[in-house]
Design an enzyme around this catalytic site. Structure first.
Site, mmCIF file in Angstrom:
data_model
loop_
_atom_site.group_PDB
_atom_site.id
_atom_site.type_symbol
_atom_site.label_atom_id
_atom_site.label_comp_id
_atom_site.label_asym_id
_atom_site.label_seq_id
_atom_site.Cartn_x
_atom_site.Cartn_y
_atom_site.Cartn_z
ATOM 1 N N ASP A 39 -0.703 -13.906 0.344
ATOM 2 C CA ASP A 39 -0.872 -13.652 1.782
ATOM 3 C C ASP A 39 -0.719 -14.956 2.545
ATOM 4 O O ASP A 39 -1.021 -16.029 2.019
ATOM 5 C CB ASP A 39 -2.248 -13.037 2.072
ATOM 6 C CG ASP A 39 -2.267 -12.401 3.456
ATOM 7 O OD1 ASP A 39 -1.821 -11.257 3.587
ATOM 8 O OD2 ASP A 39 -2.682 -13.076 4.412
ATOM 9 N N ARG B 160 -5.233 -2.093 -6.803
ATOM 10 C CA ARG B 160 -6.067 -2.637 -5.733
ATOM 11 C C ARG B 160 -7.485 -2.067 -5.820
ATOM 12 O O ARG B 160 -8.470 -2.789 -5.695
ATOM 13 C CB ARG B 160 -5.402 -2.293 -4.397
ATOM 14 C CG ARG B 160 -6.219 -2.461 -3.162
ATOM 15 C CD ARG B 160 -6.248 -3.902 -2.705
ATOM 16 N NE ARG B 160 -6.775 -3.976 -1.357
ATOM 17 C CZ ARG B 160 -8.050 -3.757 -1.041
ATOM 18 N NH1 ARG B 160 -8.919 -3.478 -1.969
ATOM 19 N NH2 ARG B 160 -8.435 -3.828 0.214
ATOM 20 N N ARG C 3 0.772 -1.245 0.000
ATOM 21 C CA ARG C 3 0.000 0.000 0.000
ATOM 22 C C ARG C 3 0.800 1.291 0.000
ATOM 23 O O ARG C 3 0.242 2.354 -0.237
ATOM 24 C CB ARG C 3 -0.967 0.008 1.184
ATOM 25 C CG ARG C 3 -2.138 -0.922 0.970
ATOM 26 C CD ARG C 3 -2.907 -1.126 2.245
ATOM 27 N NE ARG C 3 -2.044 -1.781 3.215
ATOM 28 C CZ ARG C 3 -2.415 -2.126 4.437
ATOM 29 N NH1 ARG C 3 -3.624 -1.840 4.857
ATOM 30 N NH2 ARG C 3 -1.574 -2.733 5.256
ATOM 31 N N TYR D 145 -4.318 -17.170 13.674
ATOM 32 C CA TYR D 145 -5.418 -16.573 12.901
ATOM 33 C C TYR D 145 -6.577 -17.560 12.745
ATOM 34 O O TYR D 145 -7.747 -17.168 12.802
ATOM 35 C CB TYR D 145 -4.919 -16.129 11.521
ATOM 36 C CG TYR D 145 -4.087 -14.867 11.574
ATOM 37 C CD1 TYR D 145 -4.684 -13.617 11.576
ATOM 38 C CD2 TYR D 145 -2.700 -14.926 11.656
ATOM 39 C CE1 TYR D 145 -3.929 -12.457 11.641
ATOM 40 C CE2 TYR D 145 -1.930 -13.775 11.723
ATOM 41 C CZ TYR D 145 -2.551 -12.546 11.720
ATOM 42 O OH TYR D 145 -1.806 -11.400 11.797
HETATM 43 O O1 CP3 Z 1 5.916 -8.960 1.250
HETATM 44 C C1 CP3 Z 1 5.151 -8.746 0.277
HETATM 45 O O2 CP3 Z 1 5.130 -7.651 -0.315
HETATM 46 C C2 CP3 Z 1 4.315 -9.884 -0.269
HETATM 47 C C3 CP3 Z 1 2.939 -9.888 0.093
HETATM 48 C C4 CP3 Z 1 2.477 -10.166 1.525
HETATM 49 C C5 CP3 Z 1 1.214 -9.725 1.996
HETATM 50 N N1 CP3 Z 1 1.023 -10.222 3.229
HETATM 51 C C6 CP3 Z 1 0.267 -8.883 1.224
HETATM 52 C C7 CP3 Z 1 -0.815 -8.180 1.923
HETATM 53 C C8 CP3 Z 1 3.073 -10.898 2.567
HETATM 54 C C9 CP3 Z 1 4.445 -11.551 2.628
HETATM 55 C C10 CP3 Z 1 2.132 -10.934 3.637
HETATM 56 C C11 CP3 Z 1 2.385 -11.649 4.909
HETATM 57 C C12 CP3 Z 1 1.409 -11.549 5.993
HETATM 58 N N2 CP3 Z 1 0.049 -11.413 5.912
HETATM 59 C C13 CP3 Z 1 1.760 -11.686 7.357
HETATM 60 C C14 CP3 Z 1 3.139 -11.955 7.876
HETATM 61 C C15 CP3 Z 1 3.994 -10.763 7.910
HETATM 62 C C16 CP3 Z 1 3.574 -9.697 8.871
HETATM 63 O O3 CP3 Z 1 3.292 -8.584 8.433
HETATM 64 O O4 CP3 Z 1 3.544 -9.990 10.088
HETATM 65 C C17 CP3 Z 1 0.566 -11.574 8.109
HETATM 66 C C18 CP3 Z 1 0.441 -11.631 9.608
HETATM 67 C C19 CP3 Z 1 -0.509 -11.418 7.187
HETATM 68 C C20 CP3 Z 1 -1.976 -11.335 7.492
HETATM 69 C C21 CP3 Z 1 -2.582 -10.105 6.965
HETATM 70 N N3 CP3 Z 1 -2.811 -9.827 5.616
HETATM 71 C C22 CP3 Z 1 -3.064 -8.983 7.702
HETATM 72 C C23 CP3 Z 1 -3.000 -8.855 9.203
HETATM 73 C C24 CP3 Z 1 -3.574 -8.050 6.772
HETATM 74 C C25 CP3 Z 1 -4.257 -6.740 7.039
HETATM 75 C C26 CP3 Z 1 -3.387 -5.736 7.645
HETATM 76 C C27 CP3 Z 1 -2.147 -5.430 6.852
HETATM 77 O O5 CP3 Z 1 -1.052 -5.624 7.390
HETATM 78 O O6 CP3 Z 1 -2.264 -5.009 5.703
HETATM 79 C C28 CP3 Z 1 -3.363 -8.596 5.480
HETATM 80 C C29 CP3 Z 1 -3.705 -7.957 4.185
HETATM 81 C C30 CP3 Z 1 -2.594 -7.748 3.223
HETATM 82 N N4 CP3 Z 1 -1.672 -8.699 2.855
HETATM 83 C C31 CP3 Z 1 -2.335 -6.553 2.478
HETATM 84 C C32 CP3 Z 1 -1.218 -6.826 1.672
HETATM 85 C C33 CP3 Z 1 -0.586 -5.896 0.663
HETATM 86 C C34 CP3 Z 1 -3.155 -5.289 2.537
HETATM 87 C C35 CP3 Z 1 -4.433 -5.530 1.812
HETATM 88 C C36 CP3 Z 1 -5.012 -4.305 1.168
HETATM 89 O O7 CP3 Z 1 -4.523 -3.898 0.109
HETATM 90 O O8 CP3 Z 1 -5.993 -3.789 1.708
#
Ligand code: CP3
Length: 343
Positions: free
Chosen positions: A75, A38, A29, A150
């Site tokens: 994700d 997105r 983002r 989760y």
């Molecule tokens: O690293 C990268 O750029 C690759 C993509 C990636 C995403 N999530 C995309 C994403 C990776 C490696 C993850 C890992 C992930 N997802 C973790 C482990 C790493 C960490 O941050 O602790 C966890 C716990 C998640 C679970 C998750 N996914 C949450 C809690 C959320 C919402 C809050 C947030 O951090 O954005 C997501 C959504 C998510 N995953 C987004 C992205 C780009 C945002 C979604 C959007 O565009 O609204």
């Protein structure tokens, strides 16, 4: 064969004069081009399951910054989704999973949907075809403990209390859940490697919430089983373990899991890490994402301290946790210049 990709060479143990750089959550983002795509797709899951769009998002930060590694856009919650839970993202809040995994009956009632992972493999193939040969392609999965937190809470949770309670109150159910996650994660990572990734990272974002004995059981044990299983299936893949918050438990994690390289978060003193982690193990990290937002000489000094601490070992420059959405693009550019000209 001499490895010509600086990041992959580092993960295999060869120190580079200039450490390779990538940033956790680099596809996301803080990038205007991500936000545009997105908005166009309407939702996160729609974006992540559209292989053409997901490949584009994976490549966006490579085109803009020339990072040494491209991380697959997906994700960690794709695994619970493939295990049969419903998955959706609440706007402004975060992910939701249902039904919550609180009883044996819920676990037994989940109908696996492995085909839900097929778009991810298609994304990997599309990225692979477009990626330049010097860039290392990283896949990933959540580590079983973090994924379980989760699945049990149905969302992100404070201190992961529900999962920690379940682990004490019904360790048999917890073990059954974790082994299901281990099995599907192995298939998932093998599928990513078969489709073209060269290294994988196991994100254990909530490893820090466990007591030492529980950490052995739910972090080190399952991680070691994934590493052993993946090595048997894909001998060439490099495996990065990232047990966020593990602190003083990092050396045991490094010794006992069998990983190739270890990611450390920003709360770890890099000088301590350099002295305490196995001498031949590559270390990844560990700039504070908030120092990146601060920018200026605060950022420069933080970068320099990390470079100095790891000057004598194989080091992958990264953040200590994911890049935050309000990170200025110019600060990422400054970080890259600093790493590439100071080292
Ligand atoms: O690293 C990268 O750029 C690759 C993509 C990636 C995403 N999530 C995309 C994403 C990776 C490696 C993850 C890992 C992930 N997802 C973790 C482990 C790493 C960490 O941050 O602790 C966890 C716990 C998640 C679970 C998750 N996914 C949450 C809690 C959320 C919402 C809050 C947030 O951090 O954005 C997501 C959504 C998510 N995953 C987004 C992205 C780009 C945002 C979604 C959007 O565009 O609204």
């Amino acid at each position: 064969m001499i490895e010509t990709k600086p990041l992959l060479a580092t993960l295999r143990g060869t120190r580079q004069a200039v450490p390779p750089v990538w940033l956790m959550r680099q596809a996301g983002r803080y990038l205007p081009e991500y936000r545009a795509l997105r908005a166009d797709k309407g939702g996160f899951l729609e974006l992540a399951t559209d292989s053409v769009a997901a490949a584009e998002v994976t490549l966006q930060p490579i085109r803009r910054f020339g990072f040494d590694g491209a991380i697959l856009f997906s994700d960690i919650l794709m695994v619970p989704w493939a295990l049969g839970q419903d998955l959706w993202f609440e706007t402004g809040e975060g992910p939701r999973l249902a039904p919550t995994l609180t009883t044996r009956a819920v676990l037994d009632g989940l109908a696996p949907r492995p085909e839900r992972l097929d778009p991810v493999y298609a994304t990997v193939r599309a990225v692979k075809a477009a990626l330049d040969p010097a860039t290392t392609f990283l896949g990933f999965a959540g580590a079983p403990w973090t994924v379980a937190t989760y699945m049990i809470a149905g969302q992100g949770s404070r201190e992961q209390a529900a999962a920690r309670r379940l682990a004490y109150n019904d360790p048999g159910l917890m073990a059954a859940l974790v082994e299901r996650i281990v099995a599907v994660t192995l298939d998932y990572l093998e599928g990513q490697v078969a489709a073209g990734v060269e290294a994988v990272q196991l994100f254990d974002s909530w490893a820090g919430s466990l007591s030492p004995a529980q950490f052995e059981t739910w972090v080190i044990g399952p991680t070691a089983r994934i590493v052993a299983g993946l090595r048997a299936r894909c001998p060439d893949v490099a495996i990065i373990g990232f047990p966020k918050g593990a602190g003083g438990k990092l050396p045991a994690y490094a010794r006992e899991t069998g990983i190739d390289a270890i990611g450390i978060d920003e709360t770890v003193d890099p000088l301590w890490a350099a002295a305490s982690l196995p001498a031949t193990m590559p270390v990844q990290g560990n700039l504070d994402p908030l120092a990146l937002i601060a920018g200026g000489t605060v950022l420069d000094d933080a970068v320099d301290r990390i470079l100095a601490a790891f000057a004598d070992r194989a080091h992958v420059f990264n953040l200590g946790h994911g890049i935050l959405p309000d990170t200025p693009i110019a600060h990422v550019e400054r970080l890259l210049r600093r790493v590439r000209t100071t080292a």
